[in-house]
Scaffold this motif. Structure first.
Motif, PDB file in Angstrom:
ATOM      1  N   PRO A 640       0.821  -1.217   0.000  1.00 25.73           N
ATOM      2  CA  PRO A 640       0.000   0.000   0.000  1.00 25.73           C
ATOM      3  C   PRO A 640       0.854   1.268   0.000  1.00 25.73           C
ATOM      4  O   PRO A 640       2.038   1.243   0.362  1.00 25.73           O
ATOM      5  N   VAL A 641       0.241   2.355  -0.417  1.00 27.88           N
ATOM      6  CA  VAL A 641       0.890   3.658  -0.320  1.00 27.88           C
ATOM      7  C   VAL A 641       0.941   4.056   1.157  1.00 27.88           C
ATOM      8  O   VAL A 641      -0.038   3.906   1.895  1.00 27.88           O
ATOM      9  N   VAL A 642       2.101   4.542   1.589  1.00 30.07           N
ATOM     10  CA  VAL A 642       2.305   4.910   2.995  1.00 30.07           C
ATOM     11  C   VAL A 642       2.219   6.427   3.131  1.00 30.07           C
ATOM     12  O   VAL A 642       2.802   7.171   2.339  1.00 30.07           O
ATOM     13  N   HIS A 643       1.506   6.890   4.163  1.00 31.49           N
ATOM     14  CA  HIS A 643       1.429   8.323   4.466  1.00 31.49           C
ATOM     15  C   HIS A 643       2.128   8.584   5.788  1.00 31.49           C
ATOM     16  O   HIS A 643       2.028   7.788   6.730  1.00 31.49           O
ATOM     17  N   GLY A 644       2.857   9.691   5.855  1.00 33.90           N
ATOM     18  CA  GLY A 644       3.571  10.025   7.081  1.00 33.90           C
ATOM     19  C   GLY A 644       3.859  11.507   7.160  1.00 33.90           C
ATOM     20  O   GLY A 644       3.281  12.314   6.422  1.00 33.90           O
TER      21      GLY A 644
END
Length: 734
Positions: A640-644
């Motif tokens: 998955p695309v990771v957000h941070g």
């Protein structure tokens, strides 16, 4: 290069594919290829050494010798570089004949049997073009994946069989759920574009093999293989159309892109294609800065303003409207306005302004000499002054030369364009359609502080003007020859005066033909009117490939049209990735800038970007461009695309590097990230979205996407940045 071991080096989980029943025929064929390669390399080396030792010669012979040396050297480099992995795979036809092995180039054994068929030949077309809907006469096809082993060279690490008819299943084959192409996309990225020839797909191959007439547009979104197709098309056209040999230019968007694709064409056996960016076409391009005022950039993007360069040059090509008397020691000669006009018509069409001046000067002298001789013929006692002396006196007439200098002025391209930005009356004269406020806006204090938007005008001016030193060099050459003629004339006079023979043989030296033969012009310093070294990017080119073409302004297109009289182009781009918007169709845009024969080919399958990433990227571009041509991704990798948050950058990179021994990561942001602050070595890059265009990375970390701006430009930058990822995308906000 005799094979000491198997050409196959399959990993443990592919042991079944090492069955001799599957690969024994291949092993025998590779052994024959190894022998032939060894013989070919030895033979080519001997021919190259012999040719280098042969006399250089001169003229056409020297050029042919140099060309042969270049071709032999290129062939050797290709053979030494690839070895056995010249072979891409093989095909078997319905006729039951022996397999046809496809290579990067053709290869024969010592008996003349075909071991490898060049991938660009018609016989190889089914290897790329066959599908289950259209087998193109094939029963089955095998593709190899090669991997370089430091100790043993290239070895096959995997292979795939595709069967097109039931007959194909009667043979020993290794069927796979995934094609070689899809499987290869899962491998790690490297600093250079990977070799993908063996995995070209049918839709891509059809575009590669299209003819070279007119302009072919390859339109497609991220990951559709546009650049791959364009590079292979350049190699194919060089093979299929001999007229293009040594006449192909490949234009990329920026330097990181050129470095990325630099190995592809040499790997296909072609090293004569010139690669450059638009900046490289103009000397001032290296230091040109962006145009900060969008209104000025828009005005300079017009093709009409580039065409105004013609009027700007014509201003310096005005024959005198009043006659003049040219005074020399022996006579006074009248030069009328009609004489001036005749001299100004001397240059051949297309002769650059600065290089035409000497032609005008020589015709002026000829006109004056003709009038002088007519005057002498009418005199009762004509003088006996040698014609060479009269012409030399005319050549040294300061008033005549100054009048010509004022009427046909030698000028530098940079000075011409600078005058447009610093003399409003001059700009109004050359571009009368500009409004007064536009003329004012284009003026600037430092006229030669060049911007990227100035480059098309500088280029047009330089092409139209030519080299101002060419005329001076030619003048020095002519003066040298004239001085030699004068010296020889004096020698002849002395010889005749001293001749006391009964037949006065020396008087024969008065003949002009004989005097000319005594002056060796070839002994004078050789004059190259174009300068000491020719600018290889000045053209003309028989074919030009333009990648990321959606970014070019109408003015920038003129730079390329000037270099391609045949109007033969391969145009690669995606309207949805145009930072300044692209509201027209490709046909409308290209017809407006001057192209007429236009064909459109579309690629709609995204082979590179995982579905997980495209699901995040598609809404970004559709918010700004609802009709964007977003391609369909065929890969799902379950990551998955990771957000941070932006402070997490270092820890994310450290963790990824620890987990992945291979591959390339890139941090993309509005201004990039200082490479020194990343502390991660050469496997992590830092780029702006604009400089990341056309590239691909295993991991992309998009930093502060909100800082990329609003509107179409911001949306395109975010979309481009996100779709560079082949494995994982991380988005960090501040």
């Amino acid at each position: 290069m005799h094979m000491q071991s198997s050409a196959f080096d399959l990993p443990g989980h592919l042991t079944a594919k090492a069955d001799p029943a599957l690969i024994a025929d291949d092993e025998r064929h590779f052994a024959a290829i190894a022998v032939s390669l060894e013989q070919s390399i030895s033979g080519l080396s001997a021919r190259l050494d012999a040719r280098r030792r042969s006399p250089g010669g001169s003229g056409q012979a020297a050029m042919e010798r140099d060309m042969e040396i270049h071709q032999l050297d290129a062939q050797l480099r290709t053979l030494r570089r690839f070895g056995l992995d010249l072979c891409l795979g093989h095909i078997v036809g319905v006729d039951g004949a022996e397999p046809v092995y496809i290579g990067r180039q053709g290869l024969l054994d010592s008996a003349g049997h075909q071991l490898l068929v060049d991938w660009r030949s018609p016989a190889a077309e089914p290897f790329f073009g066959a599908t289950h809907a259209n087998p193109m006469g094939l029963v089955r096809r095998r593709r190899y994946r090669w991997r370089l082993r430091p100790s043993s060279g290239a070895r096959i690490s995997d292979y795939w069989d595709e069967v097109f008819t039931p007959d194909g299943l009667a043979h020993d084959v290794a069927l796979d759920d995934q094609s070689a192409f899809i499987a290869s996309l899962g491998s790690y990225r490297s600093p250079r574009m990977r070799d993908v020839l063996s995995t070209i797909q049918a839709d891509q191959d059809a575009i590669i093999r299209a003819g070279s007439a007119g302009a072919l547009v390859i339109d497609g979104g991220p990951g559709t293989g546009k650049t791959v197709v364009a590079l292979h098309r350049a190699a194919y056209l060089l093979y299929a159309d001999p007229r293009l040999r040594h006449g192909v230019l490949f234009v990329g968007p920026h330097e990181p892109y050129l470095a990325y694709v630099a190995d592809v064409l040499p790997s296909l056996g072609e090293d004569c294609v010139q690669l450059c960016t638009l900046r490289d076409l103009v000397a001032e391009g290296a230091d040109a800065r962006p145009e900060t005022d969008p209104d000025v950039a828009r005005l300079k993007s017009s093709a009409d303003l580039v065409k105004a360069i013609e009027a700007a040059v014509r201003f310096y090509e005005q024959p005198p409207t009043e006659g003049m008397t040219v005074t020399i020691e022996w006579s006074e000669i009248w030069l009328s306005p009609d004489d001036w006009a005749e001299a100004f018509r001397a240059p051949e069409p297309g002769t650059p302004h600065n290089e035409a001046r000497e032609q005008i000067w020589e015709l002026l002298l000829t006109i004056l000499m003709g009038k002088y001789e007519d005057m002498q013929a009418l005199r009762a006692s004509p003088g006996d002054t040698p014609a060479a002396h009269v012409r030399q006196s005319l050549r040294q007439n300061d008033e005549l030369r100054m009048t010509l200098d004022n009427a046909w002025t030698l000028i530098e391209a940079a000075d011409l364009v600078a005058d447009l930005w610093s003399v409003p009356a001059y700009l109004r004269r050359c571009a009368p359609w500009l409004r007064p406020d536009h003329v004012r806006k284009l003026q600037r204090a430092n006229a030669q502080a060049w911007t990227v938007s100035d480059l098309p005008l500088l280029d047009a001016a330089r092409q139209r003007l030519g080299d101002p030193e060419a005329s001076r060099r030619q003048r020095r050459h002519n003066a040298s020859v004239a001085a030699e003629r004068a010296r020889m004339s004096r020698v002849v006079d002395d010889l005749i005066a001293a001749d006391d023979s009964e037949l006065l043989v020396m008087s024969m030296l008065r003949g002009q033909d004989l005097q000319d033969s005594l002056v060796d012009e070839t002994a004078r310093p050789r004059i190259d009117p174009t300068g000491a070294t020719r600018n290889v990017l000045a053209g003309p080119f028989a074919h030009i490939v333009v990648d990321e073409a959606q970014e070019l302004t109408d003015a920038e297109w003129q730079m390329l049209l000037l270099r391609c009289p045949s109007r033969s182009f391969t145009i690669v781009g995606d309207r949805a990735q145009a930072r300044n918007g692209f509201t027209e169709s490709w046909r409308d845009r290209l017809e407006r800038i001057g192209l007429s024969r236009i064909e459109l080919a579309s690629l709609s399958i995204n082979y590179r970007t995982p579905q997980e990433v495209m699901a995040e990227a598609e809404p970004v571009i559709r918010a700004a461009l609802p009709d964007a041509n977003v391609p369909t991704s065929v890969r799902s990798i379950g990551v998955p695309v990771v957000h941070g948050r932006t402070p997490d950058l270092d820890s994310i990179l450290d963790a990824w590097l620890a987990e992945h021994a291979e591959g390339i990561a890139c941090v993309i942001g509005a201004d990039g990230v200082d490479q020194r602050t990343l502390r991660t070595g050469s496997r992590v890059r830092s780029l702006t979205p604009e400089l990341a265009k056309g590239l691909e990375f295993d991991l992309v970390v998009l930093v502060s996407p909100e800082s990329l701006g609003s509107g179409i430009e911001g949306a395109v930058d975010r979309y481009v940045a996100m779709t560079r990822a082949t494995q994982q995308l991380v988005i960090l906000t501040s």
